[in-house]
Design a protein around this motif. Structure first.
Motif, mmCIF file in Angstrom:
data_model
loop_
_atom_site.group_PDB
_atom_site.id
_atom_site.type_symbol
_atom_site.label_atom_id
_atom_site.label_comp_id
_atom_site.label_asym_id
_atom_site.label_seq_id
_atom_site.Cartn_x
_atom_site.Cartn_y
_atom_site.Cartn_z
ATOM 1 N N UNK A 170 3.538 5.734 -1.723
ATOM 2 C CA UNK A 170 2.166 5.692 -3.399
ATOM 3 C C UNK A 170 1.418 4.293 -3.361
ATOM 4 N N UNK A 171 2.113 3.786 -3.424
ATOM 5 C CA UNK A 171 2.304 2.184 -3.466
ATOM 6 C C UNK A 171 0.903 1.928 -2.382
ATOM 7 N N UNK A 172 1.154 1.928 -0.733
ATOM 8 C CA UNK A 172 -0.507 1.548 -0.273
ATOM 9 C C UNK A 172 -1.048 2.451 -0.328
ATOM 10 N N UNK A 173 -1.243 3.789 -1.303
ATOM 11 C CA UNK A 173 -2.716 4.345 -1.520
ATOM 12 C C UNK A 173 -2.929 3.466 -2.596
ATOM 13 N N UNK A 174 -2.236 3.081 -3.537
ATOM 14 C CA UNK A 174 -3.253 2.620 -4.740
ATOM 15 C C UNK A 174 -3.410 1.699 -4.611
ATOM 16 N N UNK A 175 -2.946 0.175 -3.016
ATOM 17 C CA UNK A 175 -3.998 -0.529 -2.922
ATOM 18 C C UNK A 175 -4.868 -0.611 -2.206
ATOM 19 N N UNK A 176 -5.335 0.658 -2.198
ATOM 20 C CA UNK A 176 -6.462 1.140 -0.421
ATOM 21 C C UNK A 176 -7.257 1.671 -1.615
#
Ligand SMILES: Cc1cc2nc3c(=O)[nH]c(=O)nc-3n(C[C@H](O)[C@H](O)[C@H](O)COP(=O)(O)OP(=O)(O)OC[C@H]3O[C@@H](n4cnc5c(N)ncnc54)[C@H](O)[C@@H]3O)c2cc1C
Length: 408
Positions: A11-17
């Motif tokens: 989820x953190x990677x999704x938010x960052x990307x």
């Protein structure tokens, strides 16, 4: 990128990307800028979490469409649908997976029997071919468990058409090292590069193209001398006729009224993307990454899969308020169910591939007794029937599928 096998990290990677998933993605996605920390802002690198089911395609598409709308995110959305398309295609032609396994075993036996072939194979997987770009990617794959999409295409093409090694050996090398290793995307992409997926249409790596799209790497553009840029596509005598899909109906609370166990596995390691209609009495985790290949599966790939499932069942137990247990390879399933007093299983769809090969023999008797309720994501249910031939059949339906699923 350090791939952490938790839903929180996905989820953190999704938010960052997500801010980069619109026009920036469409314009820059083909560049392979290398694995350096801080690099690769141009692609999501979400595939390990998507493959493991720590993230669902619905939530990824929702996040991107919410931020960018349908036109600016068209390219990214289409790429996510390639993943769904390949799954649906292999589901309708499971003989391709069987054929791949047979071809791989034959090619491995040929390596055993032929020292020259063995040497060429060792040079390829150890990055000692003398083709600089290829050697960089071979080492990068082993070191990181990931390759950029364009690098996968170039690598597969050089493997098949310049090094003239069996494509199944290359696909097996990928499966042993890729953290996102996926039976459908990997097998069908190798076949696509070879000219077997779209018959007669192959992908030829060209030195000029490689240099252009690797110019952003810290070491500068990658050289690729001596490529066969005129090779003919591979061909094969057999056809793989399409079989009808037998998709499960949408599971309801009534289907899961009696106590049941939720089975989390290598392609569905977390309960959150599953939209469960009822709470289970038990969560079971089954991780089988070692059976991706008869060879050794790399620790990076193996541990991501194992930890994804171990963490997934721990989080499910906490969120859903039930015990969790691991179903280890070689152990029978029945005693785990009996100990918890449950007879039924909710099973996130087990697609064609090694996870199904490993788990289905124990699940089939339960399924025959009507005790397995299969869960299938709505996007898969809507898209798979369209994955009959080329991607175009899916591509033209994407807007309608998203609208029917109330996404975007
Ligand atoms: C030879 C070869 C082997 C491959 N093997 C795998 C594999 O084992 N597992 C795997 O998940 N993908 C595979 N791919 C597809 C693709 O390379 C990866 O999905 C992508 O590079 C993952 O990086 P990303 O998450 O940054 O992708 P992004 O570009 O950010 O795309 C977002 C998501 O869309 C999906 N996607 C993107 N491109 C493709 C594609 N061409 N085909 C299918 N899905 C796609 C992935 O789920 C990806 O996470 C392969 C491609 C080739 C050419």
């Amino acid at each position: 990128m350090h791939f952490i096998p938790t839903r929180a990290a996905g989820l953190a990677r999704l938010a960052a990307f997500t801010p980069a998933a619109g026009r920036r993605y469409a314009e820059t996605r083909n560049a392979d800028d290398g694995p350096a920390e801080g690099g690769r802002g141009n692609v999501s690198q979400l595939s390990p979490w998507l493959h493991a089911g720590l993230l669902g395609t619905r939530e990824v598409l929702e996040a991107v469409l919410r931020e960018h709308g349908p036109r600016a995110s068209e390219k990214f959305v289409a790429e996510v649908f390639w993943r769904i398309y390949f799954k649906g295609y292999l589901e309708q032609r499971p003989a391709i997976w069987e054929d791949y396994r047979k071809g791989r075993d034959g090619a491995l036996a040929a390596l055993d029997a032929n020292a020259g072939l063995r040497k060429a194979y060792a040079e390829a997987v150890e990055g000692r071919t003398g083709i600089a770009a290829f050697d960089v990617w071979a080492k990068e794959l082993v070191a990181t468990g990931y390759l950029h999409n364009h690098a996968r295409m170039w690598f597969a093409s050089i493997w098949i058409f310049t090094l003239k090694l069996d494509w199944q050996l290359g696909a097996d090398f990928f499966l042993r090292h890729l953290i996102d290793a996926d039976a459908a995307s990997n097998t069908l992409s190798w076949r696509w590069v070879a000219g077997l997926h779209t018959r007669g249409k192959h992908y030829l790596a060209r030195a000029e193209n490689i240099a252009r799209y690797t110019a952003g790497r810290p070491e500068g553009p990658l050289a690729a001398e001596g490529l066969d840029e005129d090779a003919a596509p591979l061909s094969e005598p057999q056809e793989f006729p399409r079989r009808g899909l037998d998709l499960p109906a949408q599971a309801t609370a009534a289907d899961l009224a009696a106590p049941f166990a939720l089975l989390l596995h290598d392609e569905a390691a977390h309960h959150a993307p599953l939209a469960l209609p009822a709470r289970p009495a038990l969560v079971i985790g089954a991780s089988r990454p070692a059976v991706r290949s008869p060879g050794t599966v790399a620790p990076l790939a193996r541990s991501f899969a194992e930890q994804a499932v171990a963490g997934g069942i721990a989080e499910a137990a906490q969120d859903l308020g039930c015990p969790a247990v691991e179903w280890r390879a070689g152990e029978p399933l029945a005693p785990l169910l009996a100990a918890a007093g449950v007879e039924r299983i909710a099973l996130p769809y087990l697609p064609t591939g090694w996870t199904r090969d490993a788990l289905w023999p124990d699940l089939a008797p339960l399924s025959d007794k009507g005790r397995v309720v299969t869960l299938l994501a709505d996007l898969d249910r809507a898209t798979w029937p369209l994955a009959k031939a080329g991607f175009f059949g899916v591509a033209k339906a994407i807007d309608g599928i998203l609208e029917a699923a109330a996404i975007g």
